[in-house]
Design a protein around this motif. Structure first.
Motif: not given
Lengths: 317, 240
Positions: A290-303, A306-311
């Motif tokens: 099982x993918x660790x929840x913390x990793x999954x949310x970081x994979x979702x969160x980091x992009x 970045x999108x937020x910073x670009x905006x």
């Protein structure tokens, strides 16, 4: 009740039953053998824990961004999550996990230590800059000590335990964790909700807030306690789950008047929804482990970050 | 209604300032950079911990917050609106000291500053002049007896300056005490009822604008030779 609260409450009410049925094995309450046992002892506590942890992190993120008047603030900045993680790592290092209560207890002690340090450094003056610096300092100290513990782990097993645990997860949790986290996180959210009026006043800056009669040191104490309880208890039962506190207020803000006080309750609901859905998704994904929840949310969160910073950069240009 | 400073001392900023300000008047605080204008204003608002002396409101010690917040409204020098909230939300913040959600004072404040129809505009879409009006409306919504404003005209063009001065005059006519820090001596000369001139933390002059802002005093305090031109109420300051 504002629009955002209603929206996320309805979505959460829809997501909960779906999450209970979803998993590597999809449950049909009528035909799956032992459905009641699986639901009652495995899926329900896990779903409730996702709601508790996500709710606490969402509310903490909203309050934190309101206090620092910065949309990029994250409760992790306060050093409370790294403090709690350090406590848990100490428990793993010494092998104290024989009793199921000891790891969360150590994590809560770690969170309490970080809170006490923050309060000792910044509590008396109540200045925001000093507070942020103190938080960063506590975070990096706890991070360094955690790294030290990993590098000097007594054996390979302890090291892998620590590293795995640091990437938060809700796997194999039971009612015990629910009963531990629920009261602490609820009290924390209540305290954060109480800061709403003061956070609204801070919209116009610290001097105006004080001229409006806001007691800024009381506000700081409420925040330290509220964030300490929500984040500390979340880390104690689930490990480090990043980015929820950062992302969630951004999802909620467009649905509100953007007043910080209007954000806290819907952010708790949206945080609960996000973690609940993310935890269901990691259960469904066809991976060997099982993918660790913390990793999954970081994979979702980091992009997202970045999108937020670009905006924001576009907004500034 | 009086707001009184008694021998206010603040290290390196105020060196023993005493004055008694009257409600119903516009009092201007003038002086060179670093003279202690903002410090005096913040001390009068009860926002600074002073080393010695005291501030008295109507003969009694300035109450502590939140009671103080109902009596004294404060408008800081560099306005800040952190979130993209609506105009109405900003004005409603003025009710925080009262812990109520009274609609009438908010409506009255929006009305007084010609902001009807603006309520749903977002903070980030406001021009400097609109922002200044909204922030003053926020102070009025709290119905304070005193309005203390730190350079409210600094970022405004001529038309908006005149409009804002008009709004402050209306507040004074309604019986409030209005105290403003001003850099533009001509505005102080033409629109204030009374002028305090500060220099190096001390009171250099206190009185009617014509006395307090005489060319001789301006020469002494600012070190610039000047001459007043024009008639009373429409004077301009010429430097030579």
């Amino acid at each position: 009740m504002n629009r955002a609260t209603l929206t996320f409450a309805v979505l959460l009410a829809l997501a909960l039953p779906l999450s209970l049925l979803a998993g590597r094995v999809w449950i049909d309450p009528a035909s799956t053998p032992n459905a009641a046992l699986i639901l009652g002892e495995l899926r329900l506590p896990r779903a409730l824990l996702a709601i508790i942890v996500g709710g606490g992190l969402g509310a903490a993120g909203a309050a934190m961004q309101g206090y620092l008047r910065n949309p990029l603030a994250d409760p992790g900045l306060f050093g409370i999550a790294p403090g709690a993680a350090l406590g848990a790592v100490v428990a793993l290092w010494f092998g104290y996990t024989a009793s199921a209560w000891l790891l969360p207890l150590f994590a809560l002690i770690g969170a309490g230590g970080a809170m006490a340090l923050l309060a000792a450094i910044a509590g008396r003056t109540g200045g925001i800059a000093l507070f942020t610096l103190a938080g960063l300092m506590v975070a990096s100290l706890a991070g360094a000590l955690t790294a030290l513990a990993i590098s000097m782990a007594p054996n390979a097993f302890a090291m892998s335990e620590i590293v795995l645990w640091l990437n938060g997860a809700l796997t194999d949790r039971s009612w015990r964790e629910v009963w531990l986290a629920a009261p602490l996180v609820s009290l924390g959210i209540l305290l954060l909700w109480r800061t709403g009026r003061s956070l609204d006043a801070l919209t116009l800056g610290e001097p105006v807030a004080r001229s409006l009669g806001i007691d800024t040191s009381r506000l700081l104490w409420l925040l330290i306690l509220g964030i300490g309880l929500t984040v500390g208890a979340s880390v104690a039962v689930a490990g480090i789950i990043g980015f929820v506190g950062l992302i969630v207020p951004h999802l909620v803000r467009p649905l509100t008047d953007r007043r910080p006080s209007q954000l806290i309750v819907p952010s708790a609901l949206a945080g609960a929804l996000l973690v609940l859905v993310a935890d269901s998704v990691v259960r469904i994904l066809p991976l060997v482990t099982e993918l660790r929840l913390g990793i999954a949310l970081s994979l979702l969160g980091a992009p997202f970050f970045l999108w937020l910073l670009l905006r924001m950069r576009k907004g500034l240009a | 209604m009086t707001l009184e400073a008694r021998n206010l001392v603040l290290t390196e900023r105020l060196a023993g300032i005493s004055c008694s300000l009257q409600a119903g008047q516009i009092t201007a605080i003038c002086g060179p950079n670093g003279a202690g204008k903002s410090s005096l204003l913040q001390a009068l608002a009860g926002l600074l911990e002073i080393d010695a002396g005291e501030v008295r409101l109507d003969g009694a010690a300035l109450p502590s917050s939140p009671e103080r917040a109902r009596c004294v409204g404060y408008l800081p020098q560099s306005p800040e609106i952190a979130w993209d909230v609506s105009v109405r939300s900003i004005v409603e913040l003025g009710r925080i000291p009262w812990r109520d959600a009274a609609v009438e004072p908010v409506e009255a404040a929006l009305d007084a500053l010609d902001l009807k129809g603006f309520e749903h505009r977002r903070a980030q879409t406001l021009s400097g002049g609109e922002q200044a009006r909204v922030l003053l409306a926020r102070v009025l919504a709290g119905e304070p007896g005193w309005i203390l404003a730190d350079e409210p005209l600094a970022a405004l063009d001529l038309a908006h300056q005149a409009a804002l001065v008009g709004h402050l005059r209306k507040a004074a006519q309604a019986g409030r005490g209005v105290v403003v820090v001003l850099h533009d001596l001509a505005v102080a000369m033409n629109h204030a009822d009374r002028v305090l001139v500060l220099n190096e933390g001390r009171l250099a002059a206190d009185g009617a604008p014509e006395e307090a802002l005489s060319s001789a005093l301006i020469g002494k305090v600012w070190g610039v030779e000047t001459r007043w031109l024009g008639d009373a109420g429409r004077k301009a300051l010429a430097t030579s």
